[in-house]
Design a protein around this motif. Structure first.
Motif, PDB file in Angstrom:
ATOM      1  N   TYR A  42       2.691 -12.988  49.567  1.00 16.38           N
ATOM      2  CA  TYR A  42       2.353 -14.400  49.376  1.00 16.38           C
ATOM      3  C   TYR A  42       0.843 -14.616  49.437  1.00 16.38           C
ATOM      4  CZ  TYR A  42       3.491 -19.398  49.458  1.00 16.38           C
ATOM      5  OH  TYR A  42       3.626 -20.741  49.141  1.00 16.38           O
ATOM      6  N   ASN A  45      -0.271 -13.652  46.161  1.00 10.93           N
ATOM      7  CA  ASN A  45       0.227 -14.659  45.237  1.00 10.93           C
ATOM      8  C   ASN A  45      -0.718 -15.853  45.178  1.00 10.93           C
ATOM      9  OD1 ASN A  45       1.953 -17.103  44.484  1.00 10.93           O
ATOM     10  ND2 ASN A  45       3.432 -15.460  44.164  1.00 10.93           N
ATOM     11  N   GLU A 136       5.248 -14.923  39.255  1.00 16.91           N
ATOM     12  CA  GLU A 136       5.006 -15.379  40.623  1.00 16.91           C
ATOM     13  C   GLU A 136       6.128 -16.263  41.159  1.00 16.91           C
ATOM     14  OE1 GLU A 136       1.235 -17.088  41.496  1.00 16.91           O
ATOM     15  OE2 GLU A 136       0.096 -15.420  40.689  1.00 16.91           O
ATOM     16  N   THR A 139       8.349 -15.164  44.396  1.00 10.22           N
ATOM     17  CA  THR A 139       7.884 -14.915  45.758  1.00 10.22           C
ATOM     18  C   THR A 139       8.294 -15.987  46.756  1.00 10.22           C
ATOM     19  OG1 THR A 139       5.975 -13.719  44.880  1.00 10.22           O
ATOM     20  CG2 THR A 139       5.864 -14.441  47.168  1.00 10.22           C
ATOM     21  N   THR A 205      -3.089  -6.381  44.541  1.00 11.75           N
ATOM     22  CA  THR A 205      -1.623  -6.458  44.554  1.00 11.75           C
ATOM     23  C   THR A 205      -0.943  -5.081  44.502  1.00 11.75           C
ATOM     24  OG1 THR A 205      -1.467  -6.603  42.131  1.00 11.75           O
ATOM     25  CG2 THR A 205      -1.698  -8.672  43.348  1.00 11.75           C
TER      26      THR A 205
END
Length: 477
Positions: A42, A45, A136, A139, A205
């Protein structure tokens, strides 16, 4: 004596409890591997999501020749992709192994983030951000589904708060990262600092995704994590209500169940309203206010660093309310009233004291406290649906975020367009209206929850009476 007892209870809550032997060790393990991956995921993200606004105020606007509200249009395109992916993503987690699904989505959005560094116009960013939103979308709602699968009501709020705080930390550190990149890499290899931001954020990431592939434990009923013993796996399953673990097919009967119960309507509308109370922060209004300030001029470093105070306040507020509502036995509704008061006061301050820059800054910082609703409202939904089917719960959780983002896609253009800066007068009035609606809707859910609890108590009493009569009859025979 009362205060000493209360303090003792709170210390006991923070340390956790062990109702059966080995439970504390199980919690320690799942905290280590579930929370670490979800929070890192997160964090990345939000880092990738917020970097567009950071890049915009750090030279991207001028280099790509942005016009009017093109930044808002790009954010809307991202939101559309994010909306489209919500429900399929959360249903996918109930079919596919989460330790494969979540990291795969992460690799995709990391690659798309790096590709953004090569764009030459706003239209190129629009196309990329749509697919970035799709990737995304897994998530946030996926993690809340997973947390609700592993943790009990007394444990859930604090973990949801830690998870939400990690996303806010991504927003906060995004500004600092952009400042560092701008000062050290701007012009390196012929690339602007804002382009390096996308490259570095995308690279971050990759190791997180690898970690998820290797060690994320899936759900209690499907986990094959090597660090969990067979006894711990059995204990994890025993902590879940049996009614929730049942897998039901996706058919017309299932759809009818979703749309004929109050859960879907109550919690989707709750998050639609609450999601718009985050508009000040999620749409980077403080940065846009600074960029368009009528008298003051701010450096690139200031434009990136000053707004980080907003998510910092959000982190404190989130952790406080998530922890305190757990301690108070799951009274998540308190946050609804807190956010309503906060939104009304901060909007009124910006409307009436716009000439005072210090007051406006203070109001925007204080408005960051509304981020507390993310953790507590999704925990509230998980609590209320604990004895409902898992797949039903996953649909409601996904629908909450899908509904909120569906409204936000046009809401930001209507009330918080970049060319409305620095005043955002319509947005301030919209915020006041949302906060009044939130207080009313929160009260409605409290009423429905109490009524549902009473119905369950009556039903359980009837079942016990029937069983007692059956036993008495058998004894007489």
């Amino acid at each position: 004596m009362f205060m000493m007892g209360l303090l003792g209870r709170f210390k006991s809550y923070l340390k956790g409890h062990e109702s059966v032997p080995g439970e504390a060790k199980l919690l320690q393990k799942i905290d280590t591997f579930i929370l670490s991956f979800c929070c890192l995921c997160y964090f990345a993200n939000y880092l990738d999501r917020s970097n567009l606004n950071n890049a915009y105020v750090s030279g991207m606007k001028e280099e790509l020749d942005f016009k009017g509200n093109e930044l808002n249009v790009i954010n809307t395109v991202f939101t559309v992709g994010y909306i489209v992916g919500q429900l399929p993503s959360n249903l996918a987690v109930t079919y596919w192994r989460p330790h494969l699904f979540f990291p795969s989505m992460m690799v995709i959005w990391g690659a798309l983030t790096m590709v953004t560094a090569a764009v030459h116009n706003p239209q190129g960013i629009m196309a990329i951000r749509f697919f970035l939103g799709l990737a995304e979308s897994s998530t946030f709602v996926g993690t809340h589904y997973i947390l609700g699968s592993w943790y009990t009501e007394k444990e859930l709020g604090k973990r949801s708060g830690i998870f939400t705080a990690s996303g806010l930390a991504g927003t906060m550190f995004g500004g600092f990262i952009q400042t560092g990149i701008q000062s050290s890499l701007d012009g390196a290899r012929g690339l602007s600092g804002w382009r390096w931001l996308f490259i570095i954020d995308g690279l971050i990431t990759i190791p997180i995704a690898i970690y998820g592939f290797l060690l994320f434990p899936d759900t209690p009923t499907t986990t094959k994590a090597p660090y969990l013993t067979s006894e711990e796996r059995a204990m994890a399953i025993a902590r879940i209500p049996e009614s929730g673990a049942e897998k039901v097919p996706l058919n017309l009967k299932f759809a009818k169940r979703v749309f004929t119960t109050w859960y879907w309507y109550a919690f989707v509308m709750l998050w639609v309203i609450a999601g718009e109370t985050e508009s000040f922060s999620s749409n980077a209004l403080l940065a846009l206010y600074m960029k368009s300030h009528p008298t003051n001029s701010y450096t690139v470093a200031q434009l990136n660093n000053y707004p980080t105070g907003v998510p910092a306040v959000g982190i404190i507020s989130t952790l406080f309310w998530a922890t305190i509502t757990d301690f108070m036995g799951g009274k998540r509704y308190l946050v609804g009233y807190f956010i309503a008061i906060t939104g009304i006061i901060t909007s009124a301050l910006i409307l009436t004291q716009f000439h005072d820059t210090a007051v406006v800054f203070g109001a925007y910082y204080w408005a960051g406290a509304v981020y507390a609703c993310q953790a507590t409202f999704f925990a509230w939904c998980n609590d209320a649906m604990r004895y409902q089917n898992d797949r039903f719960r996953s649909v409601v959780i996904a629908s909450m975020n899908m509904g909120s983002n569906a409204v936000n896609a046009w809401w930001i253009l209507l009330f918080y367009s970049a060319d409305f800066a620095p005043r955002f007068t319509k947005g301030m009035w919209a915020m006041i209206g949302c906060c009044i609606a939130l207080a009313i809707w929160t009260t409605g859910i409290i009423f429905m929850s109490v009524r549902e609890e009473r119905r369950s108590e009556v039903h359980d009493t009837r079942i016990r009476d029937i069983e007692t009569k059956q036993v008495d009859t058998i004894r007489e025979v």
